[in-house]
Scaffold this active site. Sequence first.
Site, mmCIF file in Angstrom:
data_model
loop_
_atom_site.group_PDB
_atom_site.id
_atom_site.type_symbol
_atom_site.label_atom_id
_atom_site.label_comp_id
_atom_site.label_asym_id
_atom_site.label_seq_id
_atom_site.Cartn_x
_atom_site.Cartn_y
_atom_site.Cartn_z
ATOM 1 N N ARG A 284 0.851 -1.191 0.000
ATOM 2 C CA ARG A 284 0.000 0.000 0.000
ATOM 3 C C ARG A 284 0.885 1.238 0.000
ATOM 4 O O ARG A 284 1.431 1.635 1.032
ATOM 5 C CB ARG A 284 -0.903 -0.010 1.244
ATOM 6 C CG ARG A 284 -2.049 0.994 1.169
ATOM 7 C CD ARG A 284 -2.708 1.156 2.527
ATOM 8 N NE ARG A 284 -1.908 2.037 3.381
ATOM 9 C CZ ARG A 284 -1.820 1.942 4.698
ATOM 10 N NH1 ARG A 284 -2.435 0.972 5.337
ATOM 11 N NH2 ARG A 284 -1.103 2.808 5.393
ATOM 12 N N HIS B 143 -3.802 4.680 4.432
ATOM 13 C CA HIS B 143 -4.984 3.830 4.395
ATOM 14 C C HIS B 143 -6.164 4.592 3.812
ATOM 15 O O HIS B 143 -6.949 4.049 3.030
ATOM 16 C CB HIS B 143 -5.317 3.350 5.808
ATOM 17 C CG HIS B 143 -6.548 2.505 5.882
ATOM 18 N ND1 HIS B 143 -6.580 1.194 5.447
ATOM 19 C CD2 HIS B 143 -7.789 2.777 6.331
ATOM 20 C CE1 HIS B 143 -7.795 0.705 5.623
ATOM 21 N NE2 HIS B 143 -8.550 1.643 6.164
ATOM 22 N N TYR C 260 3.560 5.763 11.567
ATOM 23 C CA TYR C 260 3.760 4.385 12.028
ATOM 24 C C TYR C 260 4.675 3.541 11.135
ATOM 25 O O TYR C 260 4.993 2.406 11.483
ATOM 26 C CB TYR C 260 2.410 3.669 12.192
ATOM 27 C CG TYR C 260 1.525 3.680 10.969
ATOM 28 C CD1 TYR C 260 1.709 2.772 9.925
ATOM 29 C CD2 TYR C 260 0.466 4.583 10.862
ATOM 30 C CE1 TYR C 260 0.890 2.778 8.813
ATOM 31 C CE2 TYR C 260 -0.368 4.600 9.753
ATOM 32 C CZ TYR C 260 -0.158 3.687 8.736
ATOM 33 O OH TYR C 260 -0.988 3.699 7.630
#
Length: 427
Positions: free
Chosen positions: A313, A317, A326
């Site tokens: 990805r 998100h 993160y």
Amino acid sequence: MSGTARGNLPPLALYVPEPKFRPGDKVDYSHLEISVAGDQPRPDEQCAAAQTHPLCLDLVRVLDDGHRAVGPWDPKLDGDTLRRMLRTMALTRAFDDRMYRGQRQGKTSFYMKCTGEEATSVAPAMALADDDMVFPSYRQQGILIARGYPIVEMINQIYSNRADKLKGRQLPIMYSAREASFFTISGNLATQYPQAVGWAMASAIKGDTRIAATWIGEGSTAEGDFHSAMTFAAVYNAPVIFNVVNNQWAISSFSGFAGAERTTFAARAIGYGIAGIRVDGNDPLAVFAATQWAANRARSNAGPTLIEHFTYRAEGHSTSDDPGQYRSAHEREEWPLGDPINRLKLHLIALGEWSEEQQAEMDRELVEQVKAATKEAEKNGILGHGLHHPFRTMFEDVFEELPWHLKEQSEQAIHERQVKWPDWKDA
């Protein structure tokens, strides 16, 4: 309450998975085992499921480092088909970029990009029949685009405007398109899996020839619906394709929390006794070939297949997420399997079917195409514009005939609005 002490045994310790890289860390993907392109065998489509189980631990790849299509999984697509695949993936990315900017400009409340994952939706859509029923997750906008669904209609839904066919009742990007055999996207994780199996079972009961395909993120394989779907599909030999898009991250939780440290996600097929394939999700030809294999298998009554798309990805998100909080910023650029659009472009160039100049011209054309569609959709309104479906419609489309208590609620709600805004008209 403490248990009985056993002095000769070490104390138990709970293991909590931890990603290898955090913000600021140097990235090293040397721990990943990347199979050699073309080395994976392609079993017969009606083989026993156990013959595919080695492929659950391997990685099916077609495009090699020289951008050539090699090995038994090469689908041998012609130049026109490859260019259509490239164009559709590029259009999906251009669409994502425009909608992302629209969210940042306040034109919609939410958006989710599929950057780096375009092959996991576009290639399967092209390998399936147009009337095969698809049960997607929220990052498969490429399926609708591949099936020719108007992007103006997609933008209307994202903007929840007066032309939104879903009347503003769905979160932006949760499309529904019966005419494109595209089942309604749900925000509840994994519900589409048992729904797809049920639809596939019904298709088999009717003696139809249509199959189902469904998508899920690797994190959602931890949901109970995933396992219920797998059980029903295995027991009833449902003609369904399970796609697990392993993009390494479920929001801020890395794939280890869904079990990736123990084995592959494709390996879950082994426990259920169904066919399984782990594929390079950034190799459009490998994804196409795996889907075609699984579709032929399902259509010949040989049963379901689980396909794990090993990808990354590249973006956050969603527009509500900041991946810089993160994960290392270097993960995207260091990802060893590259970018699906660039890989297909280089393959076409190697075949003599494309050029960098043609790519640049196509990209410009697609940007203008999305821009024009956006302007057309904006005529129907954007977030906070006042251009939406009539107020009364919030009570409609649930019952065939509106029950008395909803009629009362509707009349009261409209009355209160008229009192508050005397000039307001529900039209």
